[in-house]
Scaffold this motif. Sequence first.
Motif, mmCIF file in Angstrom:
data_model
loop_
_atom_site.group_PDB
_atom_site.id
_atom_site.type_symbol
_atom_site.label_atom_id
_atom_site.label_comp_id
_atom_site.label_asym_id
_atom_site.label_seq_id
_atom_site.Cartn_x
_atom_site.Cartn_y
_atom_site.Cartn_z
ATOM 1 N N VAL A 109 0.875 -1.180 0.000
ATOM 2 C CA VAL A 109 0.000 0.000 0.000
ATOM 3 C C VAL A 109 0.911 1.228 0.000
ATOM 4 C CG1 VAL A 109 -1.766 1.274 1.268
ATOM 5 C CG2 VAL A 109 -1.810 -1.232 1.256
ATOM 6 N N VAL A 110 0.746 2.069 -1.005
ATOM 7 C CA VAL A 110 1.653 3.221 -1.138
ATOM 8 C C VAL A 110 1.243 4.321 -0.163
ATOM 9 C CG1 VAL A 110 2.591 4.959 -2.719
ATOM 10 C CG2 VAL A 110 1.976 2.694 -3.584
ATOM 11 N N THR A 111 2.188 4.747 0.661
ATOM 12 C CA THR A 111 1.921 5.827 1.621
ATOM 13 C C THR A 111 2.990 6.910 1.492
ATOM 14 O OG1 THR A 111 3.310 4.914 3.377
ATOM 15 C CG2 THR A 111 1.024 4.122 3.285
ATOM 16 N N ARG A 112 2.709 8.020 2.144
ATOM 17 C CA ARG A 112 3.676 9.129 2.158
ATOM 18 C C ARG A 112 5.005 8.655 2.754
ATOM 19 N NH1 ARG A 112 0.997 14.254 4.836
ATOM 20 N NH2 ARG A 112 -0.605 13.427 3.442
ATOM 21 N N GLN A 113 4.885 7.743 3.744
ATOM 22 C CA GLN A 113 6.068 7.316 4.491
ATOM 23 C C GLN A 113 6.913 6.289 3.737
ATOM 24 O OE1 GLN A 113 2.946 7.616 5.707
ATOM 25 N NE2 GLN A 113 3.274 9.377 7.039
ATOM 26 N N ASN A 114 6.266 5.439 2.904
ATOM 27 C CA ASN A 114 7.074 4.411 2.217
ATOM 28 C C ASN A 114 7.335 4.742 0.753
ATOM 29 O OD1 ASN A 114 4.785 3.600 0.725
ATOM 30 N ND2 ASN A 114 4.304 1.890 2.079
ATOM 31 N N PHE A 115 6.849 5.891 0.309
ATOM 32 C CA PHE A 115 6.956 6.234 -1.105
ATOM 33 C C PHE A 115 8.401 6.165 -1.619
ATOM 34 C CE2 PHE A 115 7.578 9.142 -4.594
ATOM 35 C CZ PHE A 115 6.601 8.713 -5.463
ATOM 36 N N ASP A 116 9.338 6.638 -0.805
ATOM 37 C CA ASP A 116 10.740 6.689 -1.266
ATOM 38 C C ASP A 116 11.366 5.299 -1.372
ATOM 39 O OD1 ASP A 116 10.670 9.362 -1.521
ATOM 40 O OD2 ASP A 116 11.449 9.768 0.498
ATOM 41 N N GLN A 117 10.651 4.280 -0.950
ATOM 42 C CA GLN A 117 11.212 2.920 -0.999
ATOM 43 C C GLN A 117 10.673 2.095 -2.175
ATOM 44 O OE1 GLN A 117 10.627 1.239 2.936
ATOM 45 N NE2 GLN A 117 12.239 2.540 3.788
ATOM 46 N N LEU A 118 9.992 2.751 -3.094
ATOM 47 C CA LEU A 118 9.408 2.008 -4.220
ATOM 48 C C LEU A 118 10.453 1.206 -4.987
ATOM 49 C CD1 LEU A 118 6.759 4.332 -5.931
ATOM 50 C CD2 LEU A 118 6.405 2.257 -4.582
ATOM 51 N N GLU A 119 11.577 1.852 -5.288
ATOM 52 C CA GLU A 119 12.622 1.150 -6.063
ATOM 53 C C GLU A 119 13.134 -0.059 -5.295
ATOM 54 O OE1 GLU A 119 13.720 0.966 -9.064
ATOM 55 O OE2 GLU A 119 12.727 2.749 -9.808
ATOM 56 N N LYS A 120 13.298 0.111 -3.998
ATOM 57 C CA LYS A 120 13.791 -1.013 -3.174
ATOM 58 C C LYS A 120 12.766 -2.136 -3.130
ATOM 59 C CE LYS A 120 16.987 1.200 -0.006
ATOM 60 N NZ LYS A 120 17.033 1.964 1.225
ATOM 61 N N MET A 121 11.500 -1.783 -3.074
ATOM 62 C CA MET A 121 10.451 -2.815 -3.081
ATOM 63 C C MET A 121 10.469 -3.571 -4.408
ATOM 64 S SD MET A 121 8.777 -2.946 -0.214
ATOM 65 C CE MET A 121 7.253 -3.795 -0.586
ATOM 66 N N TYR A 122 10.673 -2.823 -5.466
ATOM 67 C CA TYR A 122 10.720 -3.425 -6.802
ATOM 68 C C TYR A 122 11.900 -4.406 -6.889
ATOM 69 C CZ TYR A 122 10.749 -3.506 -11.932
ATOM 70 O OH TYR A 122 10.718 -3.894 -13.241
ATOM 71 N N ALA A 123 13.045 -3.973 -6.349
ATOM 72 C CA ALA A 123 14.243 -4.834 -6.375
ATOM 73 C C ALA A 123 14.022 -6.077 -5.513
ATOM 74 C CB ALA A 123 15.452 -4.043 -5.868
ATOM 75 N N LEU A 124 13.366 -5.892 -4.381
ATOM 76 C CA LEU A 124 13.091 -7.028 -3.495
ATOM 77 C C LEU A 124 12.216 -8.064 -4.212
ATOM 78 C CD1 LEU A 124 13.237 -8.128 -0.515
ATOM 79 C CD2 LEU A 124 11.027 -7.026 -0.181
ATOM 80 N N ALA A 125 11.171 -7.594 -4.874
ATOM 81 C CA ALA A 125 10.285 -8.512 -5.614
ATOM 82 C C ALA A 125 11.085 -9.244 -6.686
ATOM 83 C CB ALA A 125 9.115 -7.743 -6.216
ATOM 84 N N ASN A 126 11.896 -8.519 -7.404
ATOM 85 C CA ASN A 126 12.691 -9.138 -8.483
ATOM 86 C C ASN A 126 13.629 -10.205 -7.938
ATOM 87 O OD1 ASN A 126 11.562 -7.820 -10.600
ATOM 88 N ND2 ASN A 126 13.061 -6.152 -10.627
ATOM 89 N N ARG A 127 14.172 -9.927 -6.761
ATOM 90 C CA ARG A 127 15.109 -10.877 -6.175
ATOM 91 C C ARG A 127 14.441 -12.237 -5.921
ATOM 92 N NH1 ARG A 127 17.164 -8.777 -0.873
ATOM 93 N NH2 ARG A 127 16.972 -6.821 -1.984
ATOM 94 N N TYR A 128 13.156 -12.193 -5.598
ATOM 95 C CA TYR A 128 12.423 -13.437 -5.348
ATOM 96 C C TYR A 128 11.785 -14.008 -6.619
ATOM 97 C CZ TYR A 128 12.468 -12.845 -0.246
ATOM 98 O OH TYR A 128 12.829 -12.740 1.068
ATOM 99 N N GLY A 129 11.924 -13.291 -7.744
ATOM 100 C CA GLY A 129 11.167 -13.702 -8.936
ATOM 101 C C GLY A 129 9.676 -13.465 -8.721
ATOM 102 N N ALA A 130 9.362 -12.525 -7.830
ATOM 103 C CA ALA A 130 7.959 -12.214 -7.508
ATOM 104 C C ALA A 130 7.519 -10.977 -8.297
ATOM 105 C CB ALA A 130 7.826 -11.951 -6.012
ATOM 106 N N GLN A 131 6.219 -10.679 -8.213
ATOM 107 C CA GLN A 131 5.722 -9.489 -8.882
ATOM 108 C C GLN A 131 5.263 -8.491 -7.827
ATOM 109 O OE1 GLN A 131 2.813 -10.675 -11.832
ATOM 110 N NE2 GLN A 131 3.324 -8.913 -13.105
ATOM 111 N N LEU A 132 5.609 -7.241 -8.030
ATOM 112 C CA LEU A 132 5.190 -6.200 -7.090
ATOM 113 C C LEU A 132 3.809 -5.692 -7.494
ATOM 114 C CD1 LEU A 132 5.926 -4.342 -4.704
ATOM 115 C CD2 LEU A 132 6.921 -2.759 -6.378
#
Length: 353
Positions: A158-181
């Motif tokens: 869930v995108v919030t004001r507080q986690n917005f700056d971590q979008l790229e990191k979330m994307y990388a985390l998903a990719n690392r697992y072969g998962a989809q964000l």
Amino acid sequence: MSYDLLRSGLEAPICLTWEMTYYCNLRCVHCLSASGVRRDEELTTEEAKRLIDEWAEMKVFYINVGGGEPMSRPDFFELMDYCLDRGIGVKFSTNGTLMDEAAADWVASRDYLDVQISLDGATPETNDAIRGNGTYRRARRAMERLAERGFSFKINNVVTRQNFDQLEKMYALANRYGAQLRLTRLRPSGRGQNVWEKMRPTREQNKKLYQWLLAHPDVLTGDSFFHLSAYGQALQGMNMCGAGRIVCCVDPVGEVYACPFVLAPEFSGGNVRQPGGFAGIWRESLLFAHLREWQVGGTCETCNAYDLCHGGCMAVKHFTGRSLDSPDPDCVFGNAGEPGDARQFVPLGRKSG
Ligand code: SF4
Ligand code: SF4
């Protein structure tokens, strides 16, 4: 499928959410169903199976299962298998805390089953401030268990004001697992009402999010951000509010709402325990008939971006006390109506009743 066809409603919902229980072992601050405690009147196993039989007869081909924490129901695996055996694909959303080795084995052994694990930040500090202490570590452990079995899952953020700056990191985390964000819009529903003002992304962040989504077409959104399409180019999805048209939600006690984000009495078409069951509500409720006819009016009617945005999300407008005819509070042109002009919108009952 054409916009007009979708707007007028289909024989069966395309996006059917079934919230199996209000029980949850967590207390996320933004929980849209304000879950925590199981309600006595929740559907029994037998009632749930009758509902699944109805969906199979209606040729519902896929359901989203959530809660509360659906894996906490003692009959969770039995009911999921009951769906799968009847040709109904399942995607279930979980906080991951109950994904032990046996559950991961079960997931990995099933076809037409999809799993979405919630994580609202790329670091424990950010996620746990929203979802509770230790939840980052437990969700990651669930992901590891599924990844070890070669199962490709989804991570819901869930995108919030507080986690917005971590979008790229979330994307990388998903990719690392072969998962989809998958990114979801924060809505002021359930406990989300208490935190919406302080956690909703800023206007600047929404603008950046729009660009980010265009640059990352492999990121799923469940059509959460179609109001941002008014910036110019349509985002992926149907770009319309599907409430009561292609979307609906059955809650744990059998109420059928027009959308999982509007669990409010005025948006219930009835209860599956009533004569006619789920199909009767989907086909005959006055509320759903009304929503299929309804067009956003007011400022939106004359807006150049109407065909891209259609006035935004009904749930967000409703729970911020706005008229459903007014623009989305996050209207990209800053046209959001003032709170305080909400009005009775929906007729209740059945067409035949
Ligand atoms: S009310 Fe909002 S979340 Fe629900 S279908 Fe409409 S746009 Fe989507
Ligand atoms: S005025 Fe209405 S249709 Fe236009 S961008 Fe704003 S919310 Fe969308």
